[in-house]
Design an enzyme around this catalytic site. Structure first.
Site, PDB file in Angstrom:
ATOM      1  N   GLU A 501       0.944  -1.242  -0.151  1.00 27.91           N
ATOM      2  CA  GLU A 501       0.213  -0.039   0.087  1.00 27.91           C
ATOM      3  C   GLU A 501       0.889   1.369   0.170  1.00 27.91           C
ATOM      4  O   GLU A 501       0.565   2.446   0.630  1.00 27.91           O
ATOM      5  CB  GLU A 501      -1.114  -0.089   1.364  1.00 27.91           C
ATOM      6  CG  GLU A 501      -2.111  -0.829   0.992  1.00 27.91           C
ATOM      7  CD  GLU A 501      -3.283  -0.991   2.225  1.00 27.91           C
ATOM      8  OE1 GLU A 501      -3.193  -0.047   2.811  1.00 27.91           O
ATOM      9  OE2 GLU A 501      -3.847  -1.854   2.246  1.00 27.91           O
TER      10      GLU A 501
HETATM   11  C1  LIG Z   1       4.105  -8.389  -0.692  1.00 29.97           C
HETATM   12  C2  LIG Z   1       3.632  -6.952  -1.331  1.00 29.97           C
HETATM   13  C3  LIG Z   1       1.990  -7.157  -1.935  1.00 29.97           C
HETATM   14  C4  LIG Z   1       1.760  -6.044  -2.732  1.00 29.97           C
HETATM   15  N1  LIG Z   1       0.454  -6.095  -3.560  1.00 29.97           N
HETATM   16  C5  LIG Z   1       0.360  -5.130  -4.398  1.00 29.97           C
HETATM   17  C6  LIG Z   1      -0.949  -5.441  -5.309  1.00 29.97           C
HETATM   18  O1  LIG Z   1      -1.740  -6.087  -4.902  1.00 29.97           O
HETATM   19  N2  LIG Z   1      -1.226  -4.696  -6.304  1.00 29.97           N
HETATM   20  C7  LIG Z   1      -0.221  -3.733  -6.692  1.00 29.97           C
HETATM   21  O2  LIG Z   1      -0.499  -2.886  -7.694  1.00 29.97           O
HETATM   22  N3  LIG Z   1       0.836  -3.567  -5.975  1.00 29.97           N
HETATM   23  C8  LIG Z   1       1.315  -4.471  -4.695  1.00 29.97           C
HETATM   24  N4  LIG Z   1       2.330  -4.027  -4.184  1.00 29.97           N
HETATM   25  C9  LIG Z   1       3.374  -2.993  -4.419  1.00 29.97           C
HETATM   26  C10 LIG Z   1       3.338  -2.023  -3.236  1.00 29.97           C
HETATM   27  O3  LIG Z   1       2.105  -1.379  -3.048  1.00 29.97           O
HETATM   28  C11 LIG Z   1       4.529  -0.858  -3.310  1.00 29.97           C
HETATM   29  O4  LIG Z   1       3.776   0.170  -3.846  1.00 29.97           O
HETATM   30  C12 LIG Z   1       5.641  -1.053  -4.280  1.00 29.97           C
HETATM   31  O5  LIG Z   1       6.145  -2.353  -3.585  1.00 29.97           O
HETATM   32  C13 LIG Z   1       6.641   0.193  -4.208  1.00 29.97           C
HETATM   33  O6  LIG Z   1       7.515  -0.155  -5.233  1.00 29.97           O
HETATM   34  P1  LIG Z   1       8.874  -0.910  -5.356  1.00 29.97           P
HETATM   35  O7  LIG Z   1       8.639  -1.982  -4.215  1.00 29.97           O
HETATM   36  O8  LIG Z   1       9.362  -1.072  -6.422  1.00 29.97           O
HETATM   37  O9  LIG Z   1       9.810   0.045  -4.471  1.00 29.97           O
HETATM   38  P2  LIG Z   1      10.617   1.422  -5.148  1.00 29.97           P
HETATM   39  O10 LIG Z   1       9.680   2.232  -5.714  1.00 29.97           O
HETATM   40  O11 LIG Z   1      11.678   1.168  -5.648  1.00 29.97           O
HETATM   41  O12 LIG Z   1      10.916   2.176  -3.895  1.00 29.97           O
HETATM   42  C14 LIG Z   1      12.230   1.759  -2.948  1.00 29.97           C
HETATM   43  C15 LIG Z   1      12.205   2.585  -1.773  1.00 29.97           C
HETATM   44  O13 LIG Z   1      12.395   3.927  -2.252  1.00 29.97           O
HETATM   45  C16 LIG Z   1      11.523   4.807  -1.705  1.00 29.97           C
HETATM   46  N5  LIG Z   1      11.071   5.872  -2.304  1.00 29.97           N
HETATM   47  C17 LIG Z   1      10.813   5.815  -3.711  1.00 29.97           C
HETATM   48  N6  LIG Z   1      10.520   7.084  -4.017  1.00 29.97           N
HETATM   49  C18 LIG Z   1      10.802   8.163  -3.212  1.00 29.97           C
HETATM   50  C19 LIG Z   1      10.427   9.446  -2.982  1.00 29.97           C
HETATM   51  N7  LIG Z   1      10.096  10.247  -3.746  1.00 29.97           N
HETATM   52  N8  LIG Z   1      10.621   9.902  -1.674  1.00 29.97           N
HETATM   53  C20 LIG Z   1      11.156   9.115  -0.708  1.00 29.97           C
HETATM   54  N9  LIG Z   1      11.135   7.860  -0.589  1.00 29.97           N
HETATM   55  C21 LIG Z   1      10.936   7.003  -2.388  1.00 29.97           C
HETATM   56  C22 LIG Z   1      10.208   3.975  -1.237  1.00 29.97           C
HETATM   57  O14 LIG Z   1       9.719   4.453  -0.137  1.00 29.97           O
HETATM   58  C23 LIG Z   1      10.989   2.653  -0.955  1.00 29.97           C
HETATM   59  O15 LIG Z   1      11.421   2.788   0.279  1.00 29.97           O
HETATM   60  C24 LIG Z   1       2.814  -5.127  -3.254  1.00 29.97           C
HETATM   61  C25 LIG Z   1       4.073  -5.135  -2.796  1.00 29.97           C
HETATM   62  C26 LIG Z   1       4.608  -6.041  -1.928  1.00 29.97           C
HETATM   63  C27 LIG Z   1       5.961  -6.148  -1.657  1.00 29.97           C
END
Ligand SMILES: Cc1cc2nc3c(=O)[nH]c(=O)nc-3n(C[C@H](O)[C@H](O)[C@H](O)COP(=O)(O)OP(=O)(O)OC[C@H]3O[C@@H](n4cnc5c(N)ncnc54)[C@H](O)[C@@H]3O)c2cc1C
Length: 817
Positions: A501
């Site tokens: 989320e």
């Molecule tokens: C187990 C699991 C279930 C999920 N379920 C769903 C689902 O059902 N449907 C769906 O669509 N998605 C889902 N997601 C996606 C989830 O909602 C996150 O939005 C997503 O994982 C974030 O992208 P990323 O992991 O690639 O992190 P990245 O975008 O690569 O971010 C890496 C880190 O950088 C930080 N970061 C990035 N940009 C900024 C910024 N501008 N300022 C400060 N910090 C920043 C982030 O907070 C994070 O800590 C799921 C993820 C997981 C792990």
């Protein structure tokens, strides 16, 4: 007398600013003070005239609007337009989505506490309570967390059937479509209970009831879509998932590269107008078992088949699993909490246009839909599940710390352990209050975008601290995995909830304050809109804003100087001084936010350390409000006061730290000094909660009481000794009751009255020497057997633990290839 006049003018101005009196009334008041002194006092006429001229030089241009607009507002508007951060359409949508509630009061610097305390506080309906006490309890009893997470990596078929039959997947679907039509509060109660037992079951139930096809259809679906899908989703005949995230579009979800091209094509043997979809999604919860995928993509109409726009924007469609071109079914493994989660890919998947949620009319509105619904989902799913998890930690850690002895004392009596225990209790109190308040906001008709981000971020972060503390208190018992371990999987999974989320760093740094400042500020959003509308409207907003800022600076300084002794708060409460502190820091937040926005302008968007800390202040003010509301609603129980006090002072200390770090790290030296003088005129005096208070809090967890019951209320606690948590609760009162006997035996042993040291023989000897009675010995033996079982951990054959023994561990898809 002259100086009395000066003081009178200054005093009137400060009072006017403190009370937020408008410019015209201030002008009139100042004029009356001058006239009054001229008539009734001996101040020289020359001095009065000089002061009147000076006053007129300030007041007349400010009150004469044509002059003010031309010479003050117009040049400022030109600078302001350059300072405005450039916002993409999607950012604008995010900023304008949702509603503003109590957080707006906190942000504006002068919260009306009576309005918070008087706000309606809904309760579960009879039907909802019966569901929580009936099917939810039954489900919890059926769950076997070890089997689900380690052996099956799934829920067993009978649990899936139970979930479907009892409409767990249709909690938010209205009754007319066969759903349960539950309130947010009931939804919260179900997830909280499940969160205290099994994360696999919790996630499986949470997703269909939060951001997913059902939520989208209820709000935006066409009648045809609702009639077709909602009854099937309610009964679990369709399992939904929602795909937004992909390999390149994570936090920046608006950058999704997935496309839909409007074109003609064949669908189920007919030529229809539709979309050719190409997408690559990952991390999608429930995808491996989903029958219907809610899919977000960018829609294009290159041939103008539905209108003039070629790039229509982010849109959402419902794509059935069996559609040709879909690749679905493989699983990710989220930190050994194996709820269904996996990728969804599609190449040239063709679906008709009526699969667009809301039909063609809603094409391009996908981002707004997602943002609005996420606000609701974030307010409930993770905060409620976290509340369930931390309540379990409080219950079990308290009991374990009393039952487990080292150095002949329950480990909870050691101060080091107490330190962890009071954090557990206090954060449980705050998380539960926070999750209750945001769910209530949803039930009161709000779309709480800022509180939901606060709740998601803080409930999961505090939750991570609580589970870590609980693990520490349990020592090796928490580490050794197996059916007897009720904590380890929760600890392993705690970073999952931080990420889903929307990952927490982004939530803290960008959303809470970034969105909060613009949404909650009484002028900023209006000013931004007014800057586009024209000078007249901009002037109106600008001068309102200036008055508001001066008011907050004065309020912040006066409240700081007086330690908020005279702030308007509910003084009939024992907690009046808590409200005073919050009023003081609310004014400080309002002032610091204005200064940050004024001096940093658009650059504030990239100054995430500053905005993150301001967001922390807003969050802690909100959390404290939730705790005070909880305390009032529960009838101000005196026995709970230590927990409230510890949690409150911890939060206030965090507020001081966050504000202090804003001040210390502000880029401009002049601003640093200004902020420091106004916000902390006497320095920084808030202290962390003391050890004596911490001691009282920790002890509250270690024996059954109304306070402990209230703190852990709403979770599942089995009444069976075969369940490890059930056994702890059954053993706790008996362990406490036999403590005097254990002490008697120990004294006798030290005095050399007992020779035998092994348990059974010693008891026999103690009976013979009349140190205890036979009945007491019998009870001691039974309790000791329970304790032995409680501190036991699991052992396995090597073959059982070998990975891949029942399946091929080879990766389904080699990502590097
Ligand atoms: C187990 C699991 C279930 C999920 N379920 C769903 C689902 O059902 N449907 C769906 O669509 N998605 C889902 N997601 C996606 C989830 O909602 C996150 O939005 C997503 O994982 C974030 O992208 P990323 O992991 O690639 O992190 P990245 O975008 O690569 O971010 C890496 C880190 O950088 C930080 N970061 C990035 N940009 C900024 C910024 N501008 N300022 C400060 N910090 C920043 C982030 O907070 C994070 O800590 C799921 C993820 C997981 C792990």
């Amino acid at each position: 007398m002259f100086w009395i006049l000066i003081l009178g003018l200054l005093g009137f101005s400060l009072t006017a600013a403190y009370r937020g009196i408008n410019l015209l009334n201030w002008t009139t008041g100042m004029a009356l003070v001058l006239v009054g002194f001229a008539i009734f006092t001996s101040v020289s006429m020359l001095a009065i005239v000089v002061l009147a001229v000076l006053f007129a030089a300030i007041a007349v241009p400010l009150n004469f609007k044509p002059f003010r607009r031309k010479w003050l507002s117009a040049p400022f508007l030109a600078v302001y337009r350059k300072m405005l951060p450039t916002l993409s359409d999607t950012e604008k949508v995010a900023l304008e989505a949702g509603t503003v509630g109590w957080e707006g009061e906190l942000f504006a610097g002068n919260p009306n506490w009576e309005s918070l305390l008087e706000e309606y506080w809904p309760q579960l309906s009879v039907e909802e309570q019966a569901f929580v006490d009936g099917p939810v309890e039954e489900l919890c009893d059926m769950l076997n967390p070890w089997e689900n997470s380690h052996e099956l990596a799934d829920l067993p078929p009978e649990v899936w059937s139970f979930l479907k039959e009892n409409r767990f997947f249709g909690m938010i679907i209205p009754k007319e479509y066969g759903g349960l039509g539950f309130s947010a509060l009931a939804h919260r109660a179900v997830l909280q209970k499940l969160g205290s037992v099994c994360a696999v079951a919790g996630s499986t139930v949470a997703v269909p009831n939060s951001l997913g096809p059902a939520e989208l259809l209820v709000h935006y679906g066409t009648d045809e879509q609702k009639n077709h899908y909602l009854p099937r989703l309610a009964k679990g005949e369709e399992i939904p998932c929602f795909g937004l995230t992909g390999p390149t579009a994570g936090s920046d979800a608006t950058s999704i590269p997935d496309t839909g091209i409007i074109c003609k094509g064949e669908y189920k043997g007919k030529q229809v107008l539709g979309m050719r979809l190409n997408f690559d999604k990952r991390y999608i919860t429930l995808a491996p078992v989903a029958t219907i995928v809610g899919l977000a993509f960018r829609l294009y109409d290159p041939d103008g088949l539905v209108g003039d726009k070629k790039d229509i924007g982010i849109s959402v469609a419902l794509v059935p699993r069996e559609t040709p071109g879909m690749e679905i079914g493989a699983r990710h493994l989220p930190l050994n909490v194996p709820f269904h989660n996996g990728p969804v890919r599609g190449k040239d998947v063709f679906v008709p246009l009526d699969t667009l949620v809301g039909g063609v009319e809603m094409a391009g509105n996908g981002w707004r839909m997602l943002i609005e619904l996420l606000a609701v989902g974030r307010a409930i799913t993770l905060p409620s599940s976290s509340a369930g998890g931390v309540k379990l930690c409080s219950l079990t850690t308290g009991a374990y710390a009393r039952i487990r002895k080292q150095f002949n004392l329950p480990i909870g009596r050691f101060e080091g352990v107490e330190a962890a225990m009071c954090r557990i209790a206090a954060y449980t109190y705050s998380i539960s209050a926070l999750s209750r308040m945001t769910a209530t906001a949803v039930d009161l008709g709000q779309k709480p975008s800022v509180p939901s981000a606060i709740a998601k971020y803080h409930a999961t972060e505090m939750g991570r601290q609580v589970i870590t503390d609980a693990m520490d208190v349990h020592g090796g018992k928490g580490i050794i995995m197996g059916p007897r371990n009720y904590l380890g999987r929760g600890w392993q999974g705690s970073p999952i909830w931080i990420t889903v989320e929307g990952a927490n760093i982004l939530t803290r740094s960008m959303m809470i304050f970034g969105q909060g400042a613009i949404r909650c500020h009484p002028y900023v959003l209006k000013e931004m809109q007014a800057a586009r509308m024209g000078l007249e409207e901009f002037d109106h907003q600008l001068f309102g804003h200036i008055g508001y800022s001066i008011g907050n600076a004065v309020r912040s300084m006066i409240l700081g100087l007086s330690f908020a002794r005279f702030a308007a708060v509910p003084t009939d409460r024992k907690t009046a001084r808590y409200y005073r502190k919050l009023t003081r820091y609310s004014a400080a937040l309002a002032f610091a936010s204005d200064i940050a926005m004024l001096t940093l302008g658009g650059k504030l968007k990239y100054k995430e350390r500053i905005s993150g800390r301001l967001g922390d202040v807003l969050s802690q003010l909100y959390i404290c409000s939730a705790m005070l509301k909880r305390f009032e609603i529960q009838g101000r129980p005196a026995a709970d006061q230590p927990i409230l006090a510890w949690a409150f002072h911890d939060a206030i200390h965090k507020i001081q730290n966050a504000l202090g770090l804003v001040v210390d790290n502000f880029p401009s030296r002049v601003v640093r000094i200004l902020l420091s003088v106004i916000i902390f005129p006497f320095g920084r005096h808030e202290r962390q909660p003391g050890d004596r208070l911490g001691h009282k809090v920790a002890q509250l967890l270690m024996s059954p009481s109304e306070t402990r019951k209230r703190l852990t209320d709403g979770i599942f606690v089995s009444d069976k000794a075969s369940n490890p948590v059930g056994l702890l609760e059954l053993a706790l009162p008996r362990v406490i009751a036999t403590e005097p006997l254990e002490r008697r035996l120990h004294k006798a042993e030290i005095a050399g009255e007992l020779d035998a040291s092994d348990g059974k023989t010693q008891l026999q000897e103690a009976i013979e020497k009349s140190i205890i009675t036979a009945k007491e010995a019998q009870e001691l033996e039974a309790v000791r057997a329970m304790v032995t079982e409680i501190i036991a951990v699991d052992e396995f054959e090597s073959s059982y633990l070998r990975m891949g023994s029942s399946g091929d561990p080879v990766q389904v898809r080699d990502q590097a290839a």
